[in-house]
Design an enzyme around this catalytic site. Structure first.
Site, PDB file in Angstrom:
ATOM      1  N   HIS A 172      52.490 -74.602  33.190  1.00  0.00           N
ATOM      2  CA  HIS A 172      53.023 -73.379  32.593  1.00  0.00           C
ATOM      3  C   HIS A 172      53.203 -72.344  33.694  1.00  0.00           C
ATOM      4  O   HIS A 172      52.480 -72.348  34.698  1.00  0.00           O
ATOM      5  CB  HIS A 172      52.064 -72.823  31.545  1.00  0.00           C
ATOM      6  CG  HIS A 172      52.009 -73.617  30.284  1.00  0.00           C
ATOM      7  ND1 HIS A 172      51.692 -73.048  29.074  1.00  0.00           N
ATOM      8  CD2 HIS A 172      52.217 -74.940  30.049  1.00  0.00           C
ATOM      9  CE1 HIS A 172      51.712 -73.989  28.134  1.00  0.00           C
ATOM     10  NE2 HIS A 172      52.022 -75.137  28.706  1.00  0.00           N
ATOM     11  N   GLU A 213      52.356 -69.258  33.979  1.00  0.00           N
ATOM     12  CA  GLU A 213      51.168 -68.469  34.307  1.00  0.00           C
ATOM     13  C   GLU A 213      50.204 -69.239  35.198  1.00  0.00           C
ATOM     14  O   GLU A 213      49.674 -68.696  36.180  1.00  0.00           O
ATOM     15  CB  GLU A 213      50.424 -68.053  33.024  1.00  0.00           C
ATOM     16  CG  GLU A 213      51.252 -67.244  32.058  1.00  0.00           C
ATOM     17  CD  GLU A 213      51.934 -68.068  30.980  1.00  0.00           C
ATOM     18  OE1 GLU A 213      52.004 -67.594  29.834  1.00  0.00           O
ATOM     19  OE2 GLU A 213      52.397 -69.193  31.269  1.00  0.00           O
ATOM     20  N   CYS A 250      49.846 -68.624  25.995  1.00  0.00           N
ATOM     21  CA  CYS A 250      49.221 -69.507  25.013  1.00  0.00           C
ATOM     22  C   CYS A 250      47.707 -69.504  25.237  1.00  0.00           C
ATOM     23  O   CYS A 250      47.194 -68.843  26.141  1.00  0.00           O
ATOM     24  CB  CYS A 250      49.787 -70.923  25.163  1.00  0.00           C
ATOM     25  SG  CYS A 250      49.293 -71.737  26.716  1.00  0.00           S
ATOM     26  N   CYS A 295      46.728 -70.629  28.826  1.00  0.00           N
ATOM     27  CA  CYS A 295      47.034 -69.635  29.856  1.00  0.00           C
ATOM     28  C   CYS A 295      46.164 -68.384  29.713  1.00  0.00           C
ATOM     29  O   CYS A 295      45.785 -67.774  30.714  1.00  0.00           O
ATOM     30  CB  CYS A 295      48.512 -69.290  29.827  1.00  0.00           C
ATOM     31  SG  CYS A 295      49.535 -70.703  30.320  1.00  0.00           S
TER      32      CYS A 295
END
Length: 149
Positions: A53, A55, A83, A86
């Site tokens: 992801h 992040e 999410c 993260c």
């Protein structure tokens, strides 16, 4: 660097995800002195990695740059609300400030569905600033998903 300028950097990262058919989410980590020290965009499809992801990738680069995983004083700027994974990574890195473009009403974990980064049970006290360049972030995501339907 102010929040809007940092979000424009994150949006540029998000657009890079489109080059390899990943969901266009981008993130940057800004140091206490206002310098971008970590960048990332979604690479789950490109890397066949469920943890790739934006992040997480930006946090990894920032920690590598700093030579420590303790990123106190830094700010994470991301085009879409993080999410659960993260949000946990943000807490693990000790990031005290989060800037969000668009909310994620389905899977957001920093204020919409859940609020992990401000959960007293975790002694979490992250400042969350939302809505920075929200329309640009939302339009990028809407266009991506509209093209796939």
């Amino acid at each position: 660097m102010d929040d809007a300028a940092a979000m424009r950097e994150a949006l540029a990262e998000a657009r890079e995800a489109l080059e390899h058919d990943d969901v266009p989410v981008g993130a940057v980590v800004v140091s206490p002195s206002g310098v971008v020290v970590g960048r990332g965009h979604n690479r789950r499809e490109a890397d066949s990695d469920p943890t790739a992801h934006a992040e997480v990738l930006a946090l990894r680069q920032a920690a590598s740059d700093a030579g420590t995983w303790h990123l106190e004083g830094h700010t994470l700027v991301v085009t879409l609300e993080p999410c659960v994974m993260c949000a946990g990574a943000l807490l693990a890195a000790r990031i005290p400030r989060l800037v969000i473009g668009a909310w994620d009403p389905k899977a957001g974990a920093t204020g919409s569905q859940w609020d992990i980064v401000r959960d007293a049970r975790l002694a979490a006290k992250v400042e969350v600033i939302a809505g920075i360049e929200a329309n640009a972030a939302a339009e990028l995501l809407t266009a991506f998903f509209t093209d796939r339907r």
